[in-house]
Design a protein around this motif. Sequence first.
Motif, mmCIF file in Angstrom:
data_model
loop_
_atom_site.group_PDB
_atom_site.id
_atom_site.type_symbol
_atom_site.label_atom_id
_atom_site.label_comp_id
_atom_site.label_asym_id
_atom_site.label_seq_id
_atom_site.Cartn_x
_atom_site.Cartn_y
_atom_site.Cartn_z
ATOM 1 N N ASP A 15 0.856 -1.180 0.000
ATOM 2 C CA ASP A 15 0.000 0.000 0.000
ATOM 3 C C ASP A 15 0.899 1.239 0.000
ATOM 4 N N LEU A 16 0.723 2.082 -0.997
ATOM 5 C CA LEU A 16 1.541 3.290 -1.127
ATOM 6 C C LEU A 16 0.775 4.553 -0.739
ATOM 7 N N ASP A 17 -0.185 4.377 0.153
ATOM 8 C CA ASP A 17 -0.841 5.475 0.867
ATOM 9 C C ASP A 17 -1.921 6.228 0.096
ATOM 10 N N LEU A 18 -1.652 6.621 -1.133
ATOM 11 C CA LEU A 18 -2.622 7.424 -1.874
ATOM 12 C C LEU A 18 -3.862 6.596 -2.198
ATOM 13 N N ASP A 19 -5.028 7.243 -2.144
ATOM 14 C CA ASP A 19 -6.295 6.594 -2.439
ATOM 15 C C ASP A 19 -7.134 7.504 -3.334
ATOM 16 N N VAL A 20 -7.770 6.906 -4.319
ATOM 17 C CA VAL A 20 -8.730 7.629 -5.150
ATOM 18 C C VAL A 20 -10.104 7.088 -4.773
ATOM 19 N N ILE A 21 -10.985 7.993 -4.363
ATOM 20 C CA ILE A 21 -12.284 7.601 -3.812
ATOM 21 C C ILE A 21 -13.401 8.284 -4.598
ATOM 22 N N ARG A 22 -14.435 7.477 -4.937
ATOM 23 C CA ARG A 22 -15.644 8.059 -5.536
ATOM 24 C C ARG A 22 -16.826 7.732 -4.633
ATOM 25 N N GLU A 23 -17.493 8.786 -4.188
ATOM 26 C CA GLU A 23 -18.683 8.624 -3.359
ATOM 27 C C GLU A 23 -19.890 8.362 -4.255
ATOM 28 N N ARG A 24 -20.964 7.883 -3.661
ATOM 29 C CA ARG A 24 -22.181 7.553 -4.425
ATOM 30 C C ARG A 24 -22.712 8.729 -5.235
ATOM 31 N N GLY A 25 -22.560 9.926 -4.746
ATOM 32 C CA GLY A 25 -23.040 11.094 -5.484
ATOM 33 C C GLY A 25 -22.163 11.485 -6.659
ATOM 34 N N GLY A 26 -21.018 10.824 -6.826
ATOM 35 C CA GLY A 26 -20.129 11.102 -7.946
ATOM 36 C C GLY A 26 -18.884 11.887 -7.579
ATOM 37 N N ARG A 27 -18.850 12.468 -6.367
ATOM 38 C CA ARG A 27 -17.663 13.233 -5.954
ATOM 39 C C ARG A 27 -16.460 12.295 -5.912
ATOM 40 N N THR A 28 -15.386 12.665 -6.618
ATOM 41 C CA THR A 28 -14.157 11.873 -6.680
ATOM 42 C C THR A 28 -13.015 12.721 -6.159
ATOM 43 N N PHE A 29 -12.189 12.130 -5.289
ATOM 44 C CA PHE A 29 -11.082 12.893 -4.721
ATOM 45 C C PHE A 29 -9.890 11.994 -4.415
ATOM 46 N N LEU A 30 -8.728 12.638 -4.318
ATOM 47 C CA LEU A 30 -7.479 11.971 -3.948
ATOM 48 C C LEU A 30 -7.287 12.157 -2.457
ATOM 49 N N ASP A 31 -7.068 11.051 -1.743
ATOM 50 C CA ASP A 31 -6.958 11.090 -0.291
ATOM 51 C C ASP A 31 -5.564 10.643 0.158
ATOM 52 N N ASP A 32 -5.189 11.073 1.344
ATOM 53 C CA ASP A 32 -3.967 10.661 2.047
ATOM 54 C C ASP A 32 -2.665 11.139 1.407
ATOM 55 N N GLU A 33 -2.713 12.307 0.785
ATOM 56 C CA GLU A 33 -1.473 12.876 0.245
ATOM 57 C C GLU A 33 -0.486 13.207 1.357
ATOM 58 N N ASP A 34 -0.997 13.587 2.531
ATOM 59 C CA ASP A 34 -0.121 13.868 3.671
ATOM 60 C C ASP A 34 0.607 12.605 4.133
ATOM 61 N N GLU A 35 -0.105 11.494 4.176
ATOM 62 C CA GLU A 35 0.500 10.215 4.560
ATOM 63 C C GLU A 35 1.549 9.784 3.528
ATOM 64 N N PHE A 36 1.261 9.997 2.254
ATOM 65 C CA PHE A 36 2.210 9.669 1.189
ATOM 66 C C PHE A 36 3.496 10.483 1.352
ATOM 67 N N ALA A 37 3.368 11.763 1.626
ATOM 68 C CA ALA A 37 4.545 12.614 1.832
ATOM 69 C C ALA A 37 5.334 12.170 3.065
ATOM 70 N N GLU A 38 4.642 11.872 4.146
ATOM 71 C CA GLU A 38 5.295 11.418 5.375
ATOM 72 C C GLU A 38 6.030 10.094 5.165
#
Length: 166
Positions: A99-122
């Motif tokens: 697991d390389l920390d970054l996550d791409v998430i799509r919620e049921r309403g369609g909102r898509t975002f990149l998560d855990d950039e802080d963890e990836f940097a750390e």
Amino acid sequence: MSFESVNVTYRKYDGSLHWHHPALLLGEDEHGVWTGCVAGTLGRKGSAPPITWEHPFVILFPRDAWWTALFNAEPNRTEIYCDITTVPEWRDGEVTMVDLDLDVIRERGGRTFLDDEDEFAEHQVRYAYPPDVIAGARAAADHLMEAVAGGAAPFASPPHWLSHVV
């Protein structure tokens, strides 16, 4: 229909155990290998106590890509959860990846975002990610942001594999 059981094991870059759980080996298609978990499946994060997943889901393990994709059944509010990882490796009834920390998430309403950039940097510092790992993870995240948000295959609609675990 009866399915073979496999172990799904995510590790961190230093080799430590991350998320791990059993799953049903559902099959393969042009996108990769699909596993599934019925409601009530137990999973663990490292050596923490097991948790029970309330809703079924399937996971896609592409053959040669730096990610995995989890597709949740309704009513889970997260429709798609992609982990940026090393290329999944299969052996002896187990699929493993880092697991390389970054996550791409799509919620049921369609909102898509990149998560855990802080963890990836750390973790770039903590685990001394080499430049090719950083570049591979970033490229996979960029690709997935576009593919998931744009509804490209296999992210256009719930995969038929979900019908085997709901």
